[in-house]
Design a protein around this motif. Sequence first.
Motif, PDB file in Angstrom:
ATOM      1  N   ASN A   1      -1.046  -1.584  14.019  1.00  0.00           N
ATOM      2  CA  ASN A   1       0.165  -0.761  13.942  1.00  0.00           C
ATOM      3  C   ASN A   1       0.676  -0.519  12.526  1.00  0.00           C
ATOM      4  O   ASN A   1       1.211   0.559  12.233  1.00  0.00           O
ATOM      5  CB  ASN A   1       1.283  -1.399  14.773  1.00  0.00           C
ATOM      6  CG  ASN A   1       0.994  -1.349  16.257  1.00  0.00           C
ATOM      7  OD1 ASN A   1       0.195  -0.532  16.703  1.00  0.00           O
ATOM      8  ND2 ASN A   1       1.634  -2.218  17.026  1.00  0.00           N
ATOM      9  N   SER A   2       0.516  -1.521  11.645  1.00  0.00           N
ATOM     10  CA  SER A   2       1.081  -1.389  10.302  1.00  0.00           C
ATOM     11  C   SER A   2       0.079  -0.878   9.271  1.00  0.00           C
ATOM     12  O   SER A   2       0.472  -0.344   8.235  1.00  0.00           O
ATOM     13  CB  SER A   2       1.639  -2.738   9.832  1.00  0.00           C
ATOM     14  OG  SER A   2       2.687  -3.163  10.685  1.00  0.00           O
ATOM     15  N   ILE A   3      -1.217  -1.042   9.562  1.00  0.00           N
ATOM     16  CA  ILE A   3      -2.249  -0.613   8.617  1.00  0.00           C
ATOM     17  C   ILE A   3      -3.062   0.555   9.177  1.00  0.00           C
ATOM     18  O   ILE A   3      -3.216   1.589   8.536  1.00  0.00           O
ATOM     19  CB  ILE A   3      -3.182  -1.785   8.257  1.00  0.00           C
ATOM     20  CG1 ILE A   3      -2.414  -2.879   7.513  1.00  0.00           C
ATOM     21  CG2 ILE A   3      -4.370  -1.306   7.421  1.00  0.00           C
ATOM     22  CD1 ILE A   3      -3.205  -4.159   7.280  1.00  0.00           C
ATOM     23  N   GLY A   4      -3.577   0.395  10.399  1.00  0.00           N
ATOM     24  CA  GLY A   4      -4.417   1.426  10.985  1.00  0.00           C
ATOM     25  C   GLY A   4      -3.667   2.690  11.352  1.00  0.00           C
ATOM     26  O   GLY A   4      -4.096   3.802  11.013  1.00  0.00           O
TER      27      GLY A   4
ATOM     28  N   GLY B   1      -8.031   4.647   2.626  1.00  0.00           N
ATOM     29  CA  GLY B   1      -7.809   4.224   3.994  1.00  0.00           C
ATOM     30  C   GLY B   1      -8.194   2.777   4.240  1.00  0.00           C
ATOM     31  O   GLY B   1      -8.730   2.093   3.364  1.00  0.00           O
ATOM     32  N   PRO B   2      -7.950   2.280   5.452  1.00  0.00           N
ATOM     33  CA  PRO B   2      -8.179   0.862   5.765  1.00  0.00           C
ATOM     34  C   PRO B   2      -9.653   0.525   5.905  1.00  0.00           C
ATOM     35  O   PRO B   2     -10.445   1.311   6.426  1.00  0.00           O
ATOM     36  CB  PRO B   2      -7.446   0.671   7.091  1.00  0.00           C
ATOM     37  CG  PRO B   2      -7.457   2.023   7.724  1.00  0.00           C
ATOM     38  CD  PRO B   2      -7.350   3.007   6.592  1.00  0.00           C
ATOM     39  N   VAL B   3     -10.012  -0.664   5.428  1.00  0.00           N
ATOM     40  CA  VAL B   3     -11.394  -1.137   5.497  1.00  0.00           C
ATOM     41  C   VAL B   3     -11.399  -2.599   5.949  1.00  0.00           C
ATOM     42  O   VAL B   3     -10.608  -3.409   5.460  1.00  0.00           O
ATOM     43  CB  VAL B   3     -12.103  -1.029   4.131  1.00  0.00           C
ATOM     44  CG1 VAL B   3     -13.529  -1.573   4.227  1.00  0.00           C
ATOM     45  CG2 VAL B   3     -12.114   0.405   3.624  1.00  0.00           C
TER      46      VAL B   3
ATOM     47  N   ALA C   1       0.817  -1.214   0.000  1.00  0.00           N
ATOM     48  CA  ALA C   1       0.000   0.000   0.000  1.00  0.00           C
ATOM     49  C   ALA C   1       0.854   1.269   0.000  1.00  0.00           C
ATOM     50  O   ALA C   1       0.424   2.307  -0.508  1.00  0.00           O
ATOM     51  CB  ALA C   1      -0.949  -0.006   1.194  1.00  0.00           C
ATOM     52  N   THR C   2       2.046   1.189   0.557  1.00  0.00           N
ATOM     53  CA  THR C   2       2.909   2.378   0.566  1.00  0.00           C
ATOM     54  C   THR C   2       3.439   2.720  -0.825  1.00  0.00           C
ATOM     55  O   THR C   2       3.963   3.811  -1.033  1.00  0.00           O
ATOM     56  CB  THR C   2       4.112   2.184   1.513  1.00  0.00           C
ATOM     57  OG1 THR C   2       4.949   1.123   1.023  1.00  0.00           O
ATOM     58  CG2 THR C   2       3.655   1.867   2.929  1.00  0.00           C
ATOM     59  N   THR C   3       3.300   1.803  -1.774  1.00  0.00           N
ATOM     60  CA  THR C   3       3.776   2.056  -3.142  1.00  0.00           C
ATOM     61  C   THR C   3       2.712   2.731  -4.007  1.00  0.00           C
ATOM     62  O   THR C   3       2.950   2.998  -5.183  1.00  0.00           O
ATOM     63  CB  THR C   3       4.192   0.737  -3.823  1.00  0.00           C
ATOM     64  OG1 THR C   3       3.021  -0.072  -4.072  1.00  0.00           O
ATOM     65  CG2 THR C   3       5.172  -0.040  -2.956  1.00  0.00           C
ATOM     66  N   GLY C   4       1.538   2.959  -3.442  1.00  0.00           N
ATOM     67  CA  GLY C   4       0.465   3.579  -4.205  1.00  0.00           C
ATOM     68  C   GLY C   4      -0.569   2.600  -4.719  1.00  0.00           C
ATOM     69  O   GLY C   4      -1.575   3.004  -5.305  1.00  0.00           O
TER      70      GLY C   4
END
Length: 313
Positions: free
Chosen positions: A94-97, A159-161, A69-72
Amino acid sequence: MADVQKIATRVSYGEALVELGAQHDDFVVLDADLAAATQTGKFKAAYPDRFYNVGIAEGHLMSMAAGIATTGHVAFASTFAMFAAGRAFEQVRNSIGYPHLNVKIGATHAGISVGEDGATHQCNEDIALMRTIPGMTVIVPADDVEARAVVRAAYELEGPVYMRFGRLATPVINDPETYSFELGRGMVMREGTDVTIVACGLMVGRALEAAEQLAGEGISAEVINIHTIKPFDDELVIKSASKTGHVVTCEEHSVIGGLGAAVLDALAPTCPVPVRKLGVNDVFGESGPAVDLLDKYGLNAEGVIKAVREVLA
């Protein structure tokens, strides 16, 4: 409802991913060695270069999805609800939220209707866990039509779902020609004046069955489908409860921290009416046929009717 088509929402999830993949190439799907059960194997067959099986390592699944996800890219991370919300909670938090990354968690086999897999796999705590994570959107579709719409909406949302899907085939209660999903907005499935029944997931169909039977007794029940547990549609629930004066909540989840808790959070400050929460009552599940278990734990039309009579009394 014997003649109504029945489809498991996990099947809807897999098919919706394939449909979405034909329209967009900026997302990938990851699975933790459960592609046949979660139905992501369909996406793998269609788009093998955009599918990753990380093995039985759910923490790594979420961490890898976060990295992608950090790559777009958008990352759909799929596994059973027990593992997504339970085993990998730290990584999800911690890594997603925490960095609010564009990871969509497809959590299948949620609730007591996992059936014969028993208590270790019957996750009745995931909604409670996920709604405590700041910025996490939590969605529980009621049927095939809604589940497909949820996948598309999750992809479009930044964002996270957390998406909660079931193993058991359930009635299709929405019309695909007229259905429109709106994130964070509940839906009045049936209007009523005596009691408000707020339901999510497979309990929406059972709430509608109960409302039909209650009508024969002269009890007018309003049925609301709250597909988005977070953000919650406070306005709709308060409006309905103000009209009927009585509320029953129905969920295939623990009565602690789930839909019922969200309804109480909404009503307590401004509309304190009698509320009866129907769900799993602070116990672990057990092995058995899914429908039999739902009946045993009162997660059926008869259970909804009983709860309505109690709250009206």
